[in-house]
Design an enzyme around this catalytic site. Structure first.
Site: not given
Length: 891
Positions: A26, A96, A105, A352, A468, A574, A630, A758, A777, A779-782, A864
């Protein structure tokens, strides 16, 4: 000396638009509007650095801050030719907030500051309107007492309601000047009673109270919650803007309103907004009166048959329209502006960047580029990748009523209504009869895949954003609400308890997967429409990005959807999901129950043709693009039946008795299956499984090559490896199988063998692994689970507390933890490239569709990202924005 206060007004300003971090959005825009000649009421901004100092020093101000405020007030008096606190012609102020990011708000505001029993007479004299003056005074007492002194609003509302009732009034506008004078005295009595002290009358004391309240509101619960939901750091602080009051409620030559330089709903290049004659801004918000459209276009769109500003105040409207064009041309962005007209003089109070819908954002970005206001790079930057979810999934009709009976995590976007079913089999059976169903489970497993596919939405009472259910639902494009812990399922009774109600299977519920809400009954939805603007912007994004974008897919439908959304191959197929299709699960279970390698191979030979056809279908859809398959990853016990009835079916199919099935299930059960006998450990123990899968892949490559002549780029991925020796053992199986298929088919083909990173050890030993692996590759989940030692399926219960206490900035299963997991990825990438210069690197966890995670992947120069099909456009746009950011850093 540090400059704590920046002045603006009279065509000059100390600040600029690019000083948002210091002055807040602002304050920076008020300064900029002064610089470009717009009529802005004079004022000054106390910087965000004061806020930071305030909280770092026990809510104390810098030593020289008071002197700078005093000097700024004197400057304001000179600008307005009025004195602050003058009983004859008082200067009145507003106070303000103004953080660098808009937080509408969430923080506090005080208007009409400077009024007291003396200055109110001056306001009466200068305006000639006693009713207006005392109305302004009572508003000030009410607002200041609530915001600054902490007196609850209902005390004042009770007084006003009583005053109107005693006089037989229905509306505030019925009150006379004398009535308001009486209310003012009653309001002061409320303050005395609640606080034991009188309402402050010294204008300078009022000003410091207002400044302190705004800085204090940075840490109120509303603001804290808003920052948490929008990922805004508390360290930013807020600025405070003190500005000369202008009044839109002094008569028929006064007005107030809000306008957008383009339509925020559609993006149409049309001036759009509302106004009210003889009103203050809060009157518009309170809904006491119906706002009027500012022009004929807005009137036609809203269907409101009320006089427009264009008709009532044509000269002032034309002036406002000129400012509209000037603001948009200057900012090169759609603006949301607030204005007030006082005695036929127009003032711009704020501008804004306007909030807009996703379709409007696309349209505005593309058209502004075509108009020459911005270039393609800027157009790509303008659209929030996460907002594309609104374009790709059905959304609930915002006008529809909602009876919310439960809340969970917004695990997969979109909205759907359907009958409750409690099992995957029932979901499939009902769907086959033409029913629309929502699958309700405590949690899902791979065995539920057919029911998840049949359902239009999925609700679970356990699990998190990467459970899952969440992962599969996102891949299928199904809305999913996960971890709705306030909902309880009674499977025996066939009931669901939610929101104090008992629902039965067959009752209809609605899911909003974008908000994590569960509603009773059917709520109308709006179907998405992909416009030509979408294709245009995506084309520009593709030209700008470096990283490729693949999809996680294992069914033809997923693969086709991914290609339609612009995926450049499959980054994760998978194969275990394929094992649950149709009747093949029985064959898989027969293989698991086998007592010898010969029996296992017999079962695997029955699986080979259906697995081969799976790959044939995928390769044909992904012609010319890489497909990463995989090999089998989950532990074998996940494929075995859980109920006695299912065990009986499996026993008959396998030609064994039920005790044998139960015994084998017990043998395979594990205390910690996530770290148990899974991934490449299965391949080492049962190499014939990976051999069958490799043969299916290569026979499919040969078949498609023969049938179409197309080049197939197959990448075989070995999961969960932590050592080079594991890879060597299994690569030998794969390579031997490939040579056998080449010899048998007479078709030459190439392929890659790589691994999924992983485990922390795999990341640390990436240099060794790269001697064998031709691609990594991540496997960022595990990898996130094993790095943190946190189960993603159980973390939903405590991660919100960790984020709330500042232990974590984000859910690490949603956005990559750059300082831990990210460091392992960077280390593995560096060590892998040291060994194998041209090694291909990507990620295939759910992070591949998260904009912040995609930006991280660009910084470590991965080749990728791979994500669920419906997040491919998000990843494409995120990758383009990340590439632009990297080029700026390198410049």
């Amino acid at each position: 000396m540090t400059k704590w206060v920046y002045k603006f007004g009279g065509g000059t300003a100390d600040g600029r638009a690019d000083m948002k971090n210091l002055l807040g959005g602002k304050g920076a825009n008020l300064a900029e509007m002064c610089r470009i000649g717009l009529p802005v009421p004079a004022g000054f901004t106390a910087t965000t650095e004061v806020c930071t100092y305030f909280y770092d020093h026990g809510r104390q101000y810098p030593d020289d801050f008071a002197d700078q405020i005093r000097e700024a007030v004197q400057w304001l008096e000179q600008q307005n030719k009025k004195l602050f606190g003058d009983p004859g012609d008082p200067l009145l102020l507003s106070v303000r907030s103004g953080a660098r990011a808009s937080m509408p708000g969430m923080m506090d505001t005080v208007l009409n500051l400077g009024l007291n029993d003396s200055t109110v007479h001056g306001l009466v004299n200068t305006t000639g309107d006693a009713r207006f003056a005392y109305d302004s005074y009572r508003r000030f007492i009410q607002m200041y007492s609530n915001v600054v002194l902490g007196v609850e609003m209902h005390h004042f509302e009770d007084v006003l309601d009583t005053a109107k009732r005693e006089r037989g009034y229905n509306l505030d506008t019925d009150m006379t000047a004398e009535d308001w004078q009486t209310v003012v005295e009653l309001y002061k009595e409320v303050v005395q009673k609640q606080l034991g002290s009188s309402f402050p009358t010294d204008p300078h004391e009022q000003l410091w109270g207002g400044i302190g309240a705004v800085f204090g509101s940075w840490m109120n619960q509303r603001a804290i919650t808003y920052r948490r939901l929008h990922g805004l750091p508390a360290s930013w602080g807020t600025a405070v803007n003190v500005q000369t009051m202008v009044f839109g409620n002094m008569g028929q030559d006064c007005a107030t309103g809000v306008a957008f330089t383009r339509d925020p709903s559609t993006g149409d290049n049309q001036f759009y907004g509302e106004y009210l004659v003889n009103a203050q801004g809060e009157d518009v918000v309170a809904g006491i009166r119906t706002p009027q459209p500012i022009n004929k276009i807005a009137a036609a769109k809203s269907g409101v048959d009320l006089p427009t500003m264009q008709e009532v105040m044509p000269d002032l409207y034309n002036q406002l329209h000129e400012y509209r064009l000037k603001l948009e041309d200057h900012y090169r962005e759609m603006q949301d502006l607030e204005f007030t007209i006082e005695s036929n003089t127009l003032y711009i109070l704020q501008t804004r960047n306007g909030k807009r819908t996703a379709p409007a954002a696309l349209k505005i970005a593309v058209e502004m580029c075509q108009e020459g206001l911005i270039d393609k790079k800027e157009a790509v930057r303008r659209v929030d990748p996460a907002s594309l979810d609104q374009l790709l999934h059905p959304t609930l009709d915002p006008k529809a009523e909602r009876n919310i009976i439960g809340h969970g995590l917004p695990a997969s976007p979109g909205a759907a209504s359907g009958k409750i079913v409690l099992t995957a089999d029932e979901a499939e059976a009902q769907a086959n009869k033409g029913e629309t169903v929502v699958l309700v489970r405590e949690e899902t497993s791979p065995e539920d895949i057919h029911g998840m596919h049949a359902a239009v939405g999925i609700l679970t009472t356990r699990g998190g954003m990467t459970s899952h259910a969440a992962v599969v639902a996102r891949g299928m494009g199904r809305p999913c609400v996960a971890g709705a812990g306030d909902i309880h399922i009674d499977f025996k009774g066939g009931t669901v308890h939610a929101g104090g109600q008992t629902l039965r299977a067959g009752d209809i519920i609605t899911l909003d997967g974008s908000k994590g809400e569960v509603m009773l009954g059917q709520v109308p939805t709006i179907q998405p429409e992909l416009s030509g603007d979408f294709a245009t912007l995506m084309g520009w994004a593709d030209d700008l990005r470096r990283m490729r974008v693949r999809a996680n897919a294992e069914t033809p439908l997923d693969a086709k959807t991914a290609r339609e959304f612009g995926a450049e191959g499959i980054g994760l197929c998978r194969t275990e999901h394929m094992f649950f299709e149709g009747d093949r699960i029985t064959t898989v279970r027969r293989m698991i129950l086998a007592d010898s390698e010969a029996e296992r191979r017999a079962a695997l030979s029955d699986l080979l043709p259906v697995q081969r056809q799976d790959f044939v279908d995928l390769f044909k859809i992904m012609t010319g693009f890489p497909v990463t398959v995989r090999l089998l990853d989950p532990p074998l016990h996940e494929f075995l039946p859980k109920t006695d009835a299912d065990m009986d079916v499996v026993a008959k199919a396998a030609g064994v008795d039920v005790p044998k099935v139960r015994q084998r299930s017990g043998q395979l059960a594990e205390a910690n299956p996530m770290l148990g006998h899974r991934g490449c450990r299965l391949g080492v123990t049962y190499p014939e499984i990976y051999e069958m899968q490799a043969r299916a892949i290569f026979e499919a490559v040969a078949q498609v090559r023969k049938e179409t002549g197309d080049t197939i780029v197959a990448e075989v991925m070995i999961p969960l490896a932590f050592s080079k020796k594991e890879l060597d053992l299994l690569k030998d199986v794969i390579d031997r199988t490939a040579q056998e298929v080449i010899k048998e088919s007479g078709v030459e083909f190439t392929y890659l063998v790589g691994t999924m990173i992983e485990l922390p050890r795999a990341a640390l030993r990436a240099g060794d692994l790269a001697e064998t692996a031709e691609f990594f590759s991540f496997g960022t989940n595990d990898l996130t689970q094993t790095t943190f030692g946190i189960s993603r399926d159980d973390s939903a219960h405590f991660l919100p507390d960790y984020i709330g206490h500042g232990v974590l900035d984000n859910d690490p299963f949603v956005t990559i933890d750059q300082s831990g997991v990210g460091e392992l990825i960077q280390l593995a990438a560096e060590r892998g490239r040291e060994t194998r210069t041209q090694i291909k690197l990507g990620i295939c966890g759910e992070h591949g569709g998260d904009p912040a995670s995609v930006r991280f992947c660009e910084t470590v120069h991965l080749d990728y990202v791979s994500c669920s099909p419906y997040r491919v456009p998000i990843a494409r746009l995120s990758a383009a924005q990340a590439a632009l950011d990297e080029r700026e850093l390198d410049a």
